[in-house]
Design a protein around this motif. Structure first.
Motif, PDB file in Angstrom:
ATOM      1  N   VAL A   1       0.842  -1.197   0.000  1.00  0.00           N
ATOM      2  CA  VAL A   1       0.000   0.000   0.000  1.00  0.00           C
ATOM      3  C   VAL A   1       0.885   1.257   0.000  1.00  0.00           C
ATOM      4  O   VAL A   1       0.594   2.239  -0.693  1.00  0.00           O
ATOM      5  CB  VAL A   1      -0.971   0.006   1.202  1.00  0.00           C
ATOM      6  CG1 VAL A   1      -1.649   1.358   1.372  1.00  0.00           C
ATOM      7  CG2 VAL A   1      -2.036  -1.081   1.026  1.00  0.00           C
TER       8      VAL A   1
ATOM      9  N   VAL B   1      -2.582   6.622   1.536  1.00  0.00           N
ATOM     10  CA  VAL B   1      -3.231   5.685   2.471  1.00  0.00           C
ATOM     11  C   VAL B   1      -2.175   5.066   3.380  1.00  0.00           C
ATOM     12  O   VAL B   1      -2.393   4.901   4.587  1.00  0.00           O
ATOM     13  CB  VAL B   1      -4.018   4.589   1.714  1.00  0.00           C
ATOM     14  CG1 VAL B   1      -4.586   3.555   2.693  1.00  0.00           C
ATOM     15  CG2 VAL B   1      -5.145   5.198   0.887  1.00  0.00           C
TER      16      VAL B   1
ATOM     17  N   MET C   1      -2.206   5.045   7.466  1.00  0.00           N
ATOM     18  CA  MET C   1      -2.202   3.805   8.247  1.00  0.00           C
ATOM     19  C   MET C   1      -1.014   3.755   9.203  1.00  0.00           C
ATOM     20  O   MET C   1      -1.093   3.133  10.266  1.00  0.00           O
ATOM     21  CB  MET C   1      -2.193   2.594   7.307  1.00  0.00           C
ATOM     22  CG  MET C   1      -3.369   2.538   6.341  1.00  0.00           C
ATOM     23  SD  MET C   1      -4.988   2.476   7.129  1.00  0.00           S
ATOM     24  CE  MET C   1      -5.239   0.698   7.176  1.00  0.00           C
TER      25      MET C   1
ATOM     26  N   TRP D   1      -3.178  -2.946  10.447  1.00  0.00           N
ATOM     27  CA  TRP D   1      -3.474  -3.926   9.395  1.00  0.00           C
ATOM     28  C   TRP D   1      -4.111  -5.192   9.965  1.00  0.00           C
ATOM     29  O   TRP D   1      -4.975  -5.799   9.331  1.00  0.00           O
ATOM     30  CB  TRP D   1      -2.218  -4.243   8.586  1.00  0.00           C
ATOM     31  CG  TRP D   1      -1.794  -3.083   7.731  1.00  0.00           C
ATOM     32  CD1 TRP D   1      -0.685  -2.310   7.891  1.00  0.00           C
ATOM     33  CD2 TRP D   1      -2.509  -2.535   6.623  1.00  0.00           C
ATOM     34  NE1 TRP D   1      -0.655  -1.312   6.936  1.00  0.00           N
ATOM     35  CE2 TRP D   1      -1.772  -1.428   6.143  1.00  0.00           C
ATOM     36  CE3 TRP D   1      -3.710  -2.870   5.987  1.00  0.00           C
ATOM     37  CZ2 TRP D   1      -2.181  -0.666   5.055  1.00  0.00           C
ATOM     38  CZ3 TRP D   1      -4.118  -2.101   4.897  1.00  0.00           C
ATOM     39  CH2 TRP D   1      -3.366  -1.014   4.448  1.00  0.00           C
TER      40      TRP D   1
ATOM     41  N   VAL E   1      -7.639  -6.094   8.093  1.00  0.00           N
ATOM     42  CA  VAL E   1      -7.599  -7.080   7.005  1.00  0.00           C
ATOM     43  C   VAL E   1      -7.381  -8.527   7.448  1.00  0.00           C
ATOM     44  O   VAL E   1      -7.365  -9.418   6.596  1.00  0.00           O
ATOM     45  CB  VAL E   1      -6.536  -6.721   5.924  1.00  0.00           C
ATOM     46  CG1 VAL E   1      -6.822  -5.366   5.312  1.00  0.00           C
ATOM     47  CG2 VAL E   1      -5.126  -6.806   6.470  1.00  0.00           C
TER      48      VAL E   1
ATOM     49  N   ALA F   1      -7.134  -6.920  -2.241  1.00  0.00           N
ATOM     50  CA  ALA F   1      -7.014  -5.914  -1.175  1.00  0.00           C
ATOM     51  C   ALA F   1      -6.558  -4.576  -1.736  1.00  0.00           C
ATOM     52  O   ALA F   1      -7.115  -3.516  -1.394  1.00  0.00           O
ATOM     53  CB  ALA F   1      -6.048  -6.410  -0.101  1.00  0.00           C
TER      54      ALA F   1
ATOM     55  N   ILE G   1      -8.599  -0.939  -1.758  1.00  0.00           N
ATOM     56  CA  ILE G   1      -7.998   0.236  -1.100  1.00  0.00           C
ATOM     57  C   ILE G   1      -7.783   1.381  -2.096  1.00  0.00           C
ATOM     58  O   ILE G   1      -8.158   2.523  -1.828  1.00  0.00           O
ATOM     59  CB  ILE G   1      -6.680  -0.165  -0.407  1.00  0.00           C
ATOM     60  CG1 ILE G   1      -6.980  -1.066   0.801  1.00  0.00           C
ATOM     61  CG2 ILE G   1      -5.892   1.072   0.038  1.00  0.00           C
ATOM     62  CD1 ILE G   1      -5.782  -1.830   1.332  1.00  0.00           C
ATOM     63  N   ARG G   2      -7.221   1.071  -3.258  1.00  0.00           N
ATOM     64  CA  ARG G   2      -6.979   2.115  -4.251  1.00  0.00           C
ATOM     65  C   ARG G   2      -8.284   2.725  -4.766  1.00  0.00           C
ATOM     66  O   ARG G   2      -8.396   3.935  -4.933  1.00  0.00           O
ATOM     67  CB  ARG G   2      -6.161   1.556  -5.424  1.00  0.00           C
ATOM     68  CG  ARG G   2      -4.669   1.431  -5.137  1.00  0.00           C
ATOM     69  CD  ARG G   2      -3.964   0.712  -6.267  1.00  0.00           C
ATOM     70  NE  ARG G   2      -4.184   1.360  -7.555  1.00  0.00           N
ATOM     71  CZ  ARG G   2      -3.388   2.290  -8.092  1.00  0.00           C
ATOM     72  NH1 ARG G   2      -2.305   2.688  -7.409  1.00  0.00           N
ATOM     73  NH2 ARG G   2      -3.638   2.804  -9.265  1.00  0.00           N
TER      74      ARG G   2
ATOM     75  N   HIS H   1     -11.027   3.035  -3.244  1.00  0.00           N
ATOM     76  CA  HIS H   1     -11.737   3.797  -2.209  1.00  0.00           C
ATOM     77  C   HIS H   1     -10.811   4.746  -1.451  1.00  0.00           C
ATOM     78  O   HIS H   1     -11.099   5.098  -0.303  1.00  0.00           O
ATOM     79  CB  HIS H   1     -12.426   2.839  -1.227  1.00  0.00           C
ATOM     80  CG  HIS H   1     -13.523   2.031  -1.864  1.00  0.00           C
ATOM     81  ND1 HIS H   1     -14.773   2.549  -2.101  1.00  0.00           N
ATOM     82  CD2 HIS H   1     -13.554   0.752  -2.305  1.00  0.00           C
ATOM     83  CE1 HIS H   1     -15.529   1.615  -2.668  1.00  0.00           C
ATOM     84  NE2 HIS H   1     -14.815   0.516  -2.804  1.00  0.00           N
ATOM     85  N   GLN H   2      -9.714   5.157  -2.093  1.00  0.00           N
ATOM     86  CA  GLN H   2      -8.768   6.066  -1.436  1.00  0.00           C
ATOM     87  C   GLN H   2      -9.427   7.312  -0.841  1.00  0.00           C
ATOM     88  O   GLN H   2      -9.153   7.665   0.318  1.00  0.00           O
ATOM     89  CB  GLN H   2      -7.677   6.504  -2.415  1.00  0.00           C
ATOM     90  CG  GLN H   2      -6.441   5.634  -2.370  1.00  0.00           C
ATOM     91  CD  GLN H   2      -5.286   6.257  -3.144  1.00  0.00           C
ATOM     92  OE1 GLN H   2      -4.355   6.741  -2.531  1.00  0.00           O
ATOM     93  NE2 GLN H   2      -5.342   6.234  -4.466  1.00  0.00           N
TER      94      GLN H   2
ATOM     95  N   ILE I   1     -11.177   6.503   2.466  1.00  0.00           N
ATOM     96  CA  ILE I   1     -10.232   6.113   3.517  1.00  0.00           C
ATOM     97  C   ILE I   1      -9.502   7.344   4.058  1.00  0.00           C
ATOM     98  O   ILE I   1      -9.331   7.496   5.269  1.00  0.00           O
ATOM     99  CB  ILE I   1      -9.217   5.071   2.989  1.00  0.00           C
ATOM    100  CG1 ILE I   1      -9.934   3.772   2.594  1.00  0.00           C
ATOM    101  CG2 ILE I   1      -8.147   4.769   4.042  1.00  0.00           C
ATOM    102  CD1 ILE I   1      -9.062   2.789   1.817  1.00  0.00           C
TER     103      ILE I   1
ATOM    104  N   PHE J   1     -13.028   0.505   6.307  1.00  0.00           N
ATOM    105  CA  PHE J   1     -12.606  -0.757   5.696  1.00  0.00           C
ATOM    106  C   PHE J   1     -13.737  -1.785   5.649  1.00  0.00           C
ATOM    107  O   PHE J   1     -13.738  -2.675   4.796  1.00  0.00           O
ATOM    108  CB  PHE J   1     -11.368  -1.320   6.411  1.00  0.00           C
ATOM    109  CG  PHE J   1     -10.082  -0.851   5.804  1.00  0.00           C
ATOM    110  CD1 PHE J   1      -9.346  -1.674   4.978  1.00  0.00           C
ATOM    111  CD2 PHE J   1      -9.605   0.441   6.031  1.00  0.00           C
ATOM    112  CE1 PHE J   1      -8.156  -1.238   4.401  1.00  0.00           C
ATOM    113  CE2 PHE J   1      -8.426   0.888   5.460  1.00  0.00           C
ATOM    114  CZ  PHE J   1      -7.696   0.046   4.634  1.00  0.00           C
TER     115      PHE J   1
END
Length: 349
Positions: A217, A224, A228, A235, A239, A275, A279-280, A282-283, A286, A299
């Motif tokens: 990530v 992101v 994090m 994490w 996840v 994953a 994540i990308r 929905h940047q 987030i 998440f």
């Protein structure tokens, strides 16, 4: 011992009418049944086209070869009538079954570990309570088959035995294969070869891959990654269920099965692609998070909705959105992260 399931029917249930709100795999869908039906009405056209092409590809062939054509076909989705066969061939499970005739049944016939039996029994009623195939009042009820597969696997792999999460994986395998012995050998492929150390008592493989995702990530969604880093151990919180349940109960069933098609054929890097795509994609959401609870809730939300329900488009995205991702890169990160985790654990009193 529980009653053994007979037969081997690889097709899902016939799709129930709207009032039942049950999908072809037995799952009740009270919340999103209408959107699911709309998606399936379009997706069934894709499925029928793929089914014809797969039948032509496999016609007259005793074995399934691994080549670029089959890989391309797998990425575009394996029809249910061929799914068990492709999973078995691609993962090496078929080869193990043929090398060990009668082994599965010998495990069930042997003396059983009482503690293992009790642990598995405890999880029976927790396995897919929203699936009609696992409810005691249905015939056939798949709980007996699920119990047998988990018990046999616990004796086969004593280092792992049984841990939570394995019941969901075995349940999905049984829904698709309708065959205990095949489900057992597919479990062996997943836990023994594709996902080593995910389900061992220390779960070192799982812990490692969570940290590997964190590093990926940072490279592929740096903003992101920076967010994090504000929350040590994040994490594991967000996840661990994605990986240990292989996206079961996280993503819609059709999407999970498409991911599994690729997981059995290409290995564990597919889990990272999924994953990273979530994540990308929905940047913005987030990055709006302002606290640890905000991040955790975000998440949860990014796995829901139209983006993940449309499994065909989603699967196209996972092979495009994250960019290049080689096994060599993942293995290098795994080695580094594993060493860090072991060093940290060694320092703990």
């Amino acid at each position: 011992m529980e009653k053994e399931m007979k037969g081997n029917v690889s097709q899902p249930l016939a799709c129930s009418n709207a009032s039942d709100r049950i999908d072809p795999y037995g799952f009740e869908r009270p919340q999103d049944f209408e959107s699911y039906k709309e998606m399936m009405n379009e997706y069934v056209v894709v499925l029928n086209r793929r089914s014809m092409r797969w039948s032509k590809l496999l016609e007259g062939k005793a074995d399934v070869e691994k080549n670029l054509t089959v890989k391309r076909y797998v990425r575009k989705g394996v029809p249910n009538e061929h799914r068990a066969r492709i999973w078995m061939a691609a993962s090496g499970a078929q080869e193990q079954l043929q090398r060990n005739p009668g082994y599965y049944h010998s495990l069930l016939a042997a003396e059983h570990d009482t503690k293992l039996e009790e642990t598995i029994h405890t999880d029976m009623h927790r396995t897919f309570p929203d699936n009609v195939l696992f409810q005691n009042n249905t015939e056939p009820c798949l709980q007996g088959a699920l119990y047998n597969v988990l018990l046999a696997y616990g004796h086969h792999n004593k280092a792992v035995g049984y841990c939570q999460g394995m019941n969901f994986i075995a349940g999905y395998l049984i829904i698709i294969t309708k065959d205990e012995e095949k489900s057992f050998w597919l479990m062996d492929a997943l836990i023994g070869r594709i996902l080593p150390d995910y389900y061992s008592p220390a779960m070192l493989g799982l812990k490692t891959d969570q940290e590997v995702l964190g590093e990926l990530v940072k490279a592929k969604a740096p903003a992101v990654g920076q967010l994090m880093d504000l929350y040590p151990g994040i994490w594991t919180l967000v996840v661990s269920r994605w990986f240990i349940c292989l996206y079961i109960d996280i993503l819609p069933v059709e999407t999970v099965l498409r991911i599994w098609d690729c997981l059995f054929y290409e290995g564990s890097k597919v889990l990272f692609r999924v994953a990273l795509t979530l994540i990308r994609h929905h940047q913005p959401e987030i990055l709006r998070a302002r606290s640890l609870p905000d991040v955790c809730e975000c998440f949860k939300q990014i796995t829901r909705g139209a983006f993940t329900l449309d499994c065909h488009t989603f699967m196209q995205k996972i092979f495009a959105e994250p960019g290049s991702l080689s096994m060599a890169t993942i293995n290098k990160l795994r080695e580094t992260c594993r060493q860090q985790i072991m060093a940290e654990e060694a320092r703990q009193p």
